[in-house]
Scaffold this motif. Structure first.
Motif, PDB file in Angstrom:
ATOM      1  N   GLY A  45      44.474  44.125  39.568  1.00  0.00           N
ATOM      2  CA  GLY A  45      44.878  45.491  39.276  1.00  0.00           C
ATOM      3  C   GLY A  45      46.377  45.556  39.042  1.00  0.00           C
ATOM      4  O   GLY A  45      47.057  44.534  38.927  1.00  0.00           O
ATOM      5  N   HIS A  46      46.924  46.753  39.001  1.00  0.00           N
ATOM      6  CA  HIS A  46      48.334  46.948  38.678  1.00  0.00           C
ATOM      7  C   HIS A  46      49.249  47.031  39.888  1.00  0.00           C
ATOM      8  O   HIS A  46      50.456  47.153  39.724  1.00  0.00           O
ATOM      9  CB  HIS A  46      48.508  48.225  37.850  1.00  0.00           C
ATOM     10  N   LYS A  47      48.711  46.983  41.088  1.00  0.00           N
ATOM     11  CA  LYS A  47      49.550  47.119  42.280  1.00  0.00           C
ATOM     12  C   LYS A  47      49.852  45.761  42.895  1.00  0.00           C
ATOM     13  O   LYS A  47      49.017  44.860  42.904  1.00  0.00           O
ATOM     14  CB  LYS A  47      48.866  48.007  43.327  1.00  0.00           C
ATOM     15  N   THR A  48      51.077  45.637  43.411  1.00  0.00           N
ATOM     16  CA  THR A  48      51.471  44.401  44.080  1.00  0.00           C
ATOM     17  C   THR A  48      50.763  44.291  45.422  1.00  0.00           C
ATOM     18  O   THR A  48      50.358  45.287  46.013  1.00  0.00           O
ATOM     19  CB  THR A  48      52.997  44.361  44.295  1.00  0.00           C
ATOM     20  N   TYR A  51      45.172  40.203  47.064  1.00  0.00           N
ATOM     21  CA  TYR A  51      43.793  40.388  46.623  1.00  0.00           C
ATOM     22  C   TYR A  51      43.004  39.215  47.205  1.00  0.00           C
ATOM     23  O   TYR A  51      43.490  38.078  47.196  1.00  0.00           O
ATOM     24  CB  TYR A  51      43.700  40.350  45.104  1.00  0.00           C
ATOM     25  N   VAL A  52      41.804  39.464  47.701  1.00  0.00           N
ATOM     26  CA  VAL A  52      40.967  38.396  48.251  1.00  0.00           C
ATOM     27  C   VAL A  52      39.667  38.351  47.441  1.00  0.00           C
ATOM     28  O   VAL A  52      38.994  39.373  47.260  1.00  0.00           O
ATOM     29  CB  VAL A  52      40.664  38.612  49.748  1.00  0.00           C
ATOM     30  N   ALA A  72      49.666  39.388  44.005  1.00  0.00           N
ATOM     31  CA  ALA A  72      50.219  39.949  42.772  1.00  0.00           C
ATOM     32  C   ALA A  72      51.662  40.370  43.054  1.00  0.00           C
ATOM     33  O   ALA A  72      51.936  41.034  44.057  1.00  0.00           O
ATOM     34  CB  ALA A  72      49.406  41.146  42.315  1.00  0.00           C
ATOM     35  N   ILE A  73      52.575  39.963  42.183  1.00  0.00           N
ATOM     36  CA  ILE A  73      53.971  40.336  42.342  1.00  0.00           C
ATOM     37  C   ILE A  73      54.342  41.391  41.304  1.00  0.00           C
ATOM     38  O   ILE A  73      53.602  41.626  40.360  1.00  0.00           O
ATOM     39  CB  ILE A  73      54.900  39.098  42.229  1.00  0.00           C
ATOM     40  N   HIS A  74      55.477  42.032  41.512  1.00  0.00           N
ATOM     41  CA  HIS A  74      55.914  43.092  40.602  1.00  0.00           C
ATOM     42  C   HIS A  74      56.234  42.546  39.215  1.00  0.00           C
ATOM     43  O   HIS A  74      56.518  41.378  39.034  1.00  0.00           O
ATOM     44  CB  HIS A  74      57.149  43.802  41.169  1.00  0.00           C
TER      45      HIS A  74
END
Length: 167
Positions: A45-48, A51-52, A72-74
């Motif tokens: 997704g779009h948020k930092t 995720y598992v 996920a990084i910015h």
């Protein structure tokens, strides 16, 4: 072992995020050309944040599965917004009670740390001066600075990150 169906699923994602998906699931081990290996494409997704992804098969007991943790990084800094400290009142040549705070975010509104924000006025005598010429954003994308008011009745301080949109 070839021919075993493997199911991949997103079991955890950052708060307020429901956009991570598995491109194809279930998959068959060996179908990728690698014996006994099942692969999946994951779109975050779009948020930092973390995720598992869980991989399991109905051929093994339910307690047999593996988890993959993906962080996920910015994205690159995209815009700068006024966060706090606007519309304060103070007498000439004194520091405001509250700091001026701006926030830097990427296009998905994730905070961007370690961005150099420049603070300045067009005329220090008239509009005062910031405590620091530039400040790095923290882990929440925030940069704050103190400001000593100038001699004008209305004072303006400018915070800028070169190349960003501002709101």
């Amino acid at each position: 072992v070839d021919g075993v169906p493997v199911t991949f699923e997103v079991v955890e994602q950052p708060q307020q995020q429901q956009g991570a998906i598995i491109e194809q699931s279930p998959l068959i081990s060996g179908a990728s050309g690698q014996p006994g290996v099942a692969t999946a494409q994951v779109r975050l997704g779009h948020k930092t944040g973390d995720y598992v992804i869980k991989a399991s098969t109905n051929v093994l007991p339910e307690s047999e599965f593996v988890r993959f943790r993906i962080t996920a990084i910015h994205d690159d800094a995209y815009y700068l917004e006024k966060y706090d400290g606007d519309l304060q009142h103070m007498t000439f040549n004194r520091e405001l009670n509250e700091p001026i705070i701006v926030k830097v975010m990427d296009v998905y509104e994730n905070p961007v740390p370690n961005e150099n924000i420049f603070f300045f006025t067009e005329d220090a005598a008239a509009h005062g001066q910031p405590e620091y010429d530039h400040v790095l954003t923290d882990e929440n994308g925030m940069a704050e600075n103190r400001w000593i008011i100038g001699s004008n009745r209305t004072n303006e301080l400018i915070a800028q990150k070169i190349g960003l949109r501002s709101w």
